[in-house]
Write an enzyme that holds these catalytic residues in place. Structure first.
Site, short mmCIF file in Angstrom:
data_model
loop_
_atom_site.label_atom_id
_atom_site.label_comp_id
_atom_site.label_asym_id
_atom_site.label_seq_id
_atom_site.Cartn_x
_atom_site.Cartn_y
_atom_site.Cartn_z
N HIS A 85 28.20 46.97 -23.01
CA HIS A 85 29.34 47.82 -22.63
C HIS A 85 29.07 48.67 -21.39
CE1 HIS A 85 33.25 49.22 -23.96
NE2 HIS A 85 32.90 50.46 -23.68
N SER B 181 36.44 50.24 -20.34
CA SER B 181 36.49 50.72 -21.72
C SER B 181 37.80 51.45 -22.03
CB SER B 181 35.26 51.60 -21.98
OG SER B 181 35.17 51.95 -23.31
#
Ligand code: NAG
Ligand code: NAG
Ligand code: NAG
Length: 426
Positions: free
Chosen positions: A401, A199
């Protein structure tokens, strides 16, 4: 005579003004109360050491040692005065390879995370231990402002300027300092490292490699898990909701900017724990950003508990604002300070784009359909600009994610293939 005044405030701005008024009143009230009682509420709230629980707080190196591995903590200074806390597993106690050649791997956490993310899955499944057991010198980074990197050569964290940074500075200064420090400290004349980022750990890599392209020569292979650069197609409800208000240079973003956001302490921990529980009505706002409510049962609950107990690890509001700006502008570019300051900083009223075509090192993009913060089209748009990329699209349609760090099968689908690519290189 006074004419009728046409009130053409939109409903939103009415609500926003009312909110601002209330916040101002609340802050004023707190201030008066603090003056009256001589209690420094800000310090009380802000003190990361101010824990109420009686259990001693474990650091990353304690957690590593608890599994039998050697662990070190290092203080790494950056060019602009921050001091970062890095952790290292220098070798594996199982291999006793302290005198062998151990190639360096640096692993960098995402927004609101910290080095604890990479060991939470335990010795059999966490990538940090896997790499140590494969013979590597493993470094776990911590961005400025997080639990282990609240330190500066001259400024205290109470100093307002301490928090004047976004992920631009994390990439441009912190990651550069980490790479150089690991190379120097390893002492085996290595010239380059392997990099793994999740990320924000990918965003900062793109920033560094495009703004200081000479660092590409210091990278053997790079693994971008859930890569975040272009953001206009992301699905995150939180980002899409606040983006239109805070993703531009305006009064609201100016009020919100350059402050400490979500420091790690009991108050914030309790707040997030309660609002992000699956049954909470705010839970969908937390998805992907902090915890995961939608994929209950997909993550290792022991690891999630460690994650929940160490996050959010602290950041500057500017990191959050910078991401909202990307979502609004559709660009992957420098921080937008508003036309006046941009002209001073960049010589242009709009902030310059990051020249991602200069990222020439071997870059592996690991991405997934159900990622709330890295939409497939956005990742593909980035990939088109990268001269030396390898694409790894996740087969699992539900992979999201947070799964890149905590899914039950992260070893099988991410860690093992990443380690294999690194091994092939070596
Ligand atoms: C879950 O994580 C713990 C350590 O936090 C580890 O001991 C355990 O083996 C993991 N389980 C699986 C199935 O990955
Ligand atoms: C800050 O960094 C220095 C090393 O430069 C270290 O001695 C000190 O313990 C650090 N302080 C904190 C709070 O981490
Ligand atoms: C991505 O977002 C842009 C800008 O909002 C929009 O024009 C485009 O249609 C979107 N693409 C997809 C595939 O959703």
């Amino acid at each position: 005579m006074q004419q009728i005044i046409v009130i053409n405030l939109s409903l939103f701005s009415c609500i926003a003004h009312a909110l601002l008024l209330w916040i101002t009143l609340a802050i004023f009230g707190l201030y008066v109360a603090a003056l009256a009682s001589r209690v420094d509420f800000y310090k009380l709230f802000n003190d990361p050491q101010g824990r109420l629980s009686l259990t001693p707080r474990l650091k990353t190196d304690d957690r590593i040692r608890a599994h039998g591995y050697p662990a070190e903590m290092h203080y790494v200074p950056t060019e602009d005065g921050y001091i970062l806390g890095l952790f290292r597993i220098p070798y594996s106690h199982k291999l006793q390879n302290q005198n062998a050649l151990r190639p360096i791997v640096l692993i960098q956490h995402g927004l609101t995370g910290c080095s604890d993310n990479w060991i939470a899955m335990g010795p059999d499944n966490a990538i940090a231990f896997q790499l140590a057991d494969a013979g590597y010198d493993v470094w776990l980074g911590n961005a400025r402002g997080t639990t282990y990197s609240r330190n500066h050569t001259s400024r205290s964290t109470q100093h307002p300027y301490f928090w004047r940074f976004s992920w631009h500075e994390v990439g441009h200064y912190d990651i550069a300092a980490m790479i150089d420090y690991a190379l120097a400290t390893n002492g085996q004349n290595q010239r380059a490292i392997h990099y793994i980022g999740h990320s924000q750990g990918t965003t900062v890599f793109f920033v560094l490699m495009s703004t200081r392209p000479e660092y590409n020569a210091k990278i053997k292979t790079a693994h971008m898990l859930a890569p975040v650069a272009f953001m206009d197609n992301l699905s995150s409800l939180l980002v899409r909701t606040v983006g239109p208000y805070l993703g531009h240079h305006n009064t609201y973003s100016k009020l919100f900017c350059s402050q400490e956001f979500l420091p790690f302490n009991d108050l914030v921990l309790a707040l997030f724990y309660n609002s992000c529980r699956p049954e909470s009505r705010f839970a969908s706002l937390c998805d992907g950003v902090l915890y995961d409510s939608s994929t209950e049962g997909r993550t290792n609950s022991t690891a999630s508990a460690i994650h929940a107990g160490t996050s959010p690890a602290g950041l500057s509001t500017d990191q959050f604002l910078h991401y909202l700006q990307e979502q609004q502008s559709g660009h992957f570019r420098n921080f937008d300070f508003g036309p006046k300051k941009n002209l001073l900083m960049y010589g242009n009223e709009a902030p310059p784009d990051y020249p991602t075509k200069l990222i020439t090192c071997e870059t592996h993009l690991w991405y997934a359909d159900n990622d709330e913060l890295a939409a497939i089209v956005d990742v593909e748009r980035l990939a088109e600009t990268l001269p030396n990329k390898v694409m790894h699209h996740m087969e699992d349609e539900l992979w999201d994610h947070i799964d890149f760090a905590f899914n039950w099968h992260v070893k099988e689908f991410i860690n093992d293939p990443v380690v294999e690519i690194i091994e092939e290189y070596e």
